[in-house]
Design an enzyme around this catalytic site. Structure first.
Site, PDB file in Angstrom:
ATOM      1  N   LYS A  67      16.534 -33.697  10.246  1.00  0.00           N
ATOM      2  CA  LYS A  67      17.499 -33.945  11.337  1.00  0.00           C
ATOM      3  C   LYS A  67      18.850 -34.215  10.721  1.00  0.00           C
ATOM      4  O   LYS A  67      18.974 -35.013   9.803  1.00  0.00           O
ATOM      5  CB  LYS A  67      17.051 -35.171  12.156  1.00  0.00           C
ATOM      6  CG  LYS A  67      17.962 -35.453  13.351  1.00  0.00           C
ATOM      7  CD  LYS A  67      17.622 -34.563  14.514  1.00  0.00           C
ATOM      8  CE  LYS A  67      18.670 -34.569  15.609  1.00  0.00           C
ATOM      9  NZ  LYS A  67      19.825 -33.665  15.346  1.00  0.00           N
TER      10      LYS A  67
ATOM     11  N   LYS B 189      18.894 -42.968   6.946  1.00  0.00           N
ATOM     12  CA  LYS B 189      19.349 -43.395   8.267  1.00  0.00           C
ATOM     13  C   LYS B 189      18.216 -43.285   9.294  1.00  0.00           C
ATOM     14  O   LYS B 189      17.962 -44.210  10.053  1.00  0.00           O
ATOM     15  CB  LYS B 189      20.528 -42.501   8.687  1.00  0.00           C
ATOM     16  CG  LYS B 189      21.365 -43.025   9.812  1.00  0.00           C
ATOM     17  CD  LYS B 189      22.424 -42.001  10.232  1.00  0.00           C
ATOM     18  CE  LYS B 189      23.428 -41.699   9.132  1.00  0.00           C
ATOM     19  NZ  LYS B 189      24.515 -40.804   9.604  1.00  0.00           N
TER      20      LYS B 189
ATOM     21  N   LYS C 107      21.010 -31.783   6.596  1.00  0.00           N
ATOM     22  CA  LYS C 107      22.431 -31.630   6.900  1.00  0.00           C
ATOM     23  C   LYS C 107      22.833 -30.191   6.657  1.00  0.00           C
ATOM     24  O   LYS C 107      22.186 -29.493   5.865  1.00  0.00           O
ATOM     25  CB  LYS C 107      23.263 -32.540   5.988  1.00  0.00           C
ATOM     26  CG  LYS C 107      24.636 -32.839   6.511  1.00  0.00           C
ATOM     27  CD  LYS C 107      24.566 -33.920   7.562  1.00  0.00           C
ATOM     28  CE  LYS C 107      25.916 -34.341   8.065  1.00  0.00           C
ATOM     29  NZ  LYS C 107      25.856 -35.642   8.726  1.00  0.00           N
TER      30      LYS C 107
ATOM     31  N   THR D 153      27.739 -42.684  18.682  1.00  0.00           N
ATOM     32  CA  THR D 153      28.045 -43.226  17.348  1.00  0.00           C
ATOM     33  C   THR D 153      28.894 -44.486  17.500  1.00  0.00           C
ATOM     34  O   THR D 153      28.632 -45.521  16.858  1.00  0.00           O
ATOM     35  CB  THR D 153      28.769 -42.172  16.483  1.00  0.00           C
ATOM     36  OG1 THR D 153      27.992 -40.972  16.500  1.00  0.00           O
ATOM     37  CG2 THR D 153      28.939 -42.636  15.050  1.00  0.00           C
TER      38      THR D 153
ATOM     39  N   ASN E  26      36.175 -38.507  17.192  1.00  0.00           N
ATOM     40  CA  ASN E  26      35.330 -38.978  18.295  1.00  0.00           C
ATOM     41  C   ASN E  26      34.864 -40.414  18.072  1.00  0.00           C
ATOM     42  O   ASN E  26      35.091 -41.297  18.908  1.00  0.00           O
ATOM     43  CB  ASN E  26      34.142 -38.012  18.466  1.00  0.00           C
ATOM     44  CG  ASN E  26      33.175 -38.497  19.534  1.00  0.00           C
ATOM     45  OD1 ASN E  26      33.584 -39.146  20.495  1.00  0.00           O
ATOM     46  ND2 ASN E  26      31.901 -38.211  19.365  1.00  0.00           N
TER      47      ASN E  26
ATOM     48  N   SER F 288      20.645 -38.560  19.546  1.00  0.00           N
ATOM     49  CA  SER F 288      20.141 -37.201  19.299  1.00  0.00           C
ATOM     50  C   SER F 288      18.616 -37.180  19.437  1.00  0.00           C
ATOM     51  O   SER F 288      18.038 -36.236  19.969  1.00  0.00           O
ATOM     52  CB  SER F 288      20.505 -36.732  17.885  1.00  0.00           C
ATOM     53  OG  SER F 288      21.793 -36.178  17.859  1.00  0.00           O
TER      54      SER F 288
HETATM   55  N1  GLU Z   1      26.274 -36.113  12.264  1.00  0.00           N
HETATM   56  C1  GLU Z   1      25.757 -37.349  12.727  1.00  0.00           C
HETATM   57  C2  GLU Z   1      25.370 -38.240  11.560  1.00  0.00           C
HETATM   58  O1  GLU Z   1      25.850 -38.056  10.450  1.00  0.00           O
HETATM   59  C3  GLU Z   1      24.639 -37.166  13.735  1.00  0.00           C
HETATM   60  C4  GLU Z   1      23.422 -36.469  13.248  1.00  0.00           C
HETATM   61  C5  GLU Z   1      22.422 -36.122  14.335  1.00  0.00           C
HETATM   62  O2  GLU Z   1      22.673 -36.446  15.483  1.00  0.00           O
HETATM   63  O3  GLU Z   1      21.432 -35.476  14.002  1.00  0.00           O
HETATM   64  O4  GLU Z   1      24.644 -39.177  11.706  1.00  0.00           O
END
Ligand code: GLU
Length: 434
Positions: free
Chosen positions: A74, A98, A110, A194, A225, A362
């Site tokens: 994810k 995370k 990623k 976030t 954002n 998410s």
């Molecule tokens: N890009 C965001 C992060 O770094 C969200 C990642 C997601 O929602 O999968 O946490």
């Protein structure tokens, strides 16, 4: 807002130093440690895009699945001129920890494309986004690896990506991408998640430290954002937000900024430097124009880096005057700076906790897509707040119990969950008989 390129070459090894520090405090098999030191898969692709003028341009893209022991990969997809495989690998590493820290049933992944999206037309951006999905389609899926927005990607781009994947699969695959528009199966509250998550962590932690909003000054680096929404939430809750910035520079007013009018101005003009006295409270506040480096060194209680990685390094850590730093960006502080800040008794609340609200909602979106049952904004925000509070409290407790810094405590907490899953899958010890 980028610091020198030399510190970028070893982002992943710098990121894994945090892992090494935490290993002392967890019971984890050597097999599990060995596995966590390498990304599971790293895909580099070339994306040919027909430009509006008829020429063909080939872009570099990446998708890294760092670990998927606890669930499907994810993580977001970043569009930025500095995107490299090393950067994407370290971002995937952070996603792994995370998701474990928040106890989401996901691994970490990623993606990214090396591009300045502001130089492309909307049609070129759509062709690039669809081309990226064509190139990585075999590596992603609802149960394998799920995409999301990150720096310079948004709900519209997520919609194109979901649509392209659905075209390839010849069926609607909503859950392969999160952060979509509501009309395409997105979740309520994802756009503010976030910032809401970070706000909950800040409130939880500052309550423990006994800081009162009205007496707390805050500087926010980055007005995207997450940064701008969070600045708005803090302002509304009574904190004194005295400085904000974007990639071109920032503004500072010791008596506090009117964040709502700055957000309005930024949305209209796309710039911040020009925010002088327009309306409401703004008309009585004199703004001083400052650089991003000056913002980071302001004498404030709370500093919130919400832009890109490597903003506070060995080069400027000694200048930091804030007592509390909440990392809303991924990796804004490097490991050398960690040491310097610790010597100065600065409390650093790490990215893998503070900005985890995005991936948490998410997860809610993915659950809703799979079940076809959509939740209200109240349900989303309440579940988000609950999750953030529980894991923030737990991280704080680990830091207190083991007398370690909060970043290491967050890694300990995540590692315990990851180690358990890795070991449950089978380690050498289970097969060696004396
Ligand atoms: N890009 C965001 C992060 O770094 C969200 C990642 C997601 O929602 O999968 O946490």
């Amino acid at each position: 807002m980028q610091n020198k390129d030399e510190s970028r070459t070893s982002l992943l090894s710098d990121a894994s130093k945090r892992l090494e520090r935490a290993l002392k405090y967890v019971k984890i098999s050597s097999d599990a440690i060995a596995r966590l030191q390498h990304p599971k898969t790293s895909l580099s692709v070339s994306i040919p895009v027909r430009m509006d003028d008829g020429s063909l341009k080939v872009f570099s893209g990446y998708r890294v699945r760092y670990d998927d022991t606890r669930g499907a990969g994810k993580g977001g997809v970043r569009y930025h001129p500095h995107v490299s495989l090393d950067e994407v690998q370290s971002l995937a590493f952070w996603m792994t920890f995370k998701c474990a820290l928040l106890d989401l049933p996901f691994g970490g992944a990623k993606g990214g494309i090396t591009v300045d999206p502001k130089e492309l037309s909307k049609a070129e951006l759509e062709r690039l986004s669809r081309g990226y999905v064509d190139a990585i389609a075999d590596a992603i899926g609802i149960d394998t690896d799920i995409l999301a927005p990150d720096v310079y990607t948004n709900a519209t781009i997520m919609g194109w990506m979901m649509d392209q994947y659905s075209i390839i699969q010849r069926k609607l695959c909503r859950g392969v991408v999160t952060g979509k528009h509501l009309s395409l199966g997105g979740s309520k509250g994802r756009d503010t998640a976030t910032a809401m998550g970070a706000f909950t962590v800040i409130q939880t932690m500052l309550h423990k430290i006994k800081l009162i909003p009205q007496n707390t000054t805050v500087a926010v680096q980055g007005f995207g954002n997450a940064g701008s929404t969070l600045a708005g939430l803090l302002d509304k809750a009574g904190y004194k937000v005295v400085a904000v910035s974007d990639s071109k520079g920032g503004i500072y007013a010791p008596q506090g900024l009117d964040i709502a009018s700055i957000r309005k101005h930024k949305n209209q003009s796309r710039e911040m430097k020009a925010v002088y006295c327009h309306d409401t409270v703004c008309s009585i506040v004199e703004h001083e124009v400052i650089t991003n480096q000056e913002l980071l060194a302001l004498d404030v209680d709370v500093l919130i880096p919400a832009a890109l990685e490597n903003q506070i390094t060995q080069n400027n850590a000694a200048d930091i005057k804030a007592k509390y730093i909440f990392e809303v960006a991924n990796g804004p502080i490097n490991s050398d700076a960690d040491r310097i800040l610790a010597e100065k008794d600065v409390y650093v609340f790490p990215d893998i906790l503070v900005n985890a609200g995005g991936v948490t909602v998410s997860y809610f979106e993915w659950v809703q897509n799979r079940s076809g049952w959509y939740w209200t904004l109240e349900e989303i925000n309440q579940r988000l707040q609950e999750k953030m509070q529980i894991e923030a409290q737990q991280t704080w407790k680990i830091a207190q119990d083991l007398t370690i810094d909060i970043r290491t405590a967050a890694y300990v907490h995540a590692l315990n969950r990851l180690g358990e899953a890795l070991d449950a899958k089978g380690t050498r010890e289970q097969f060696v008989h004396n």
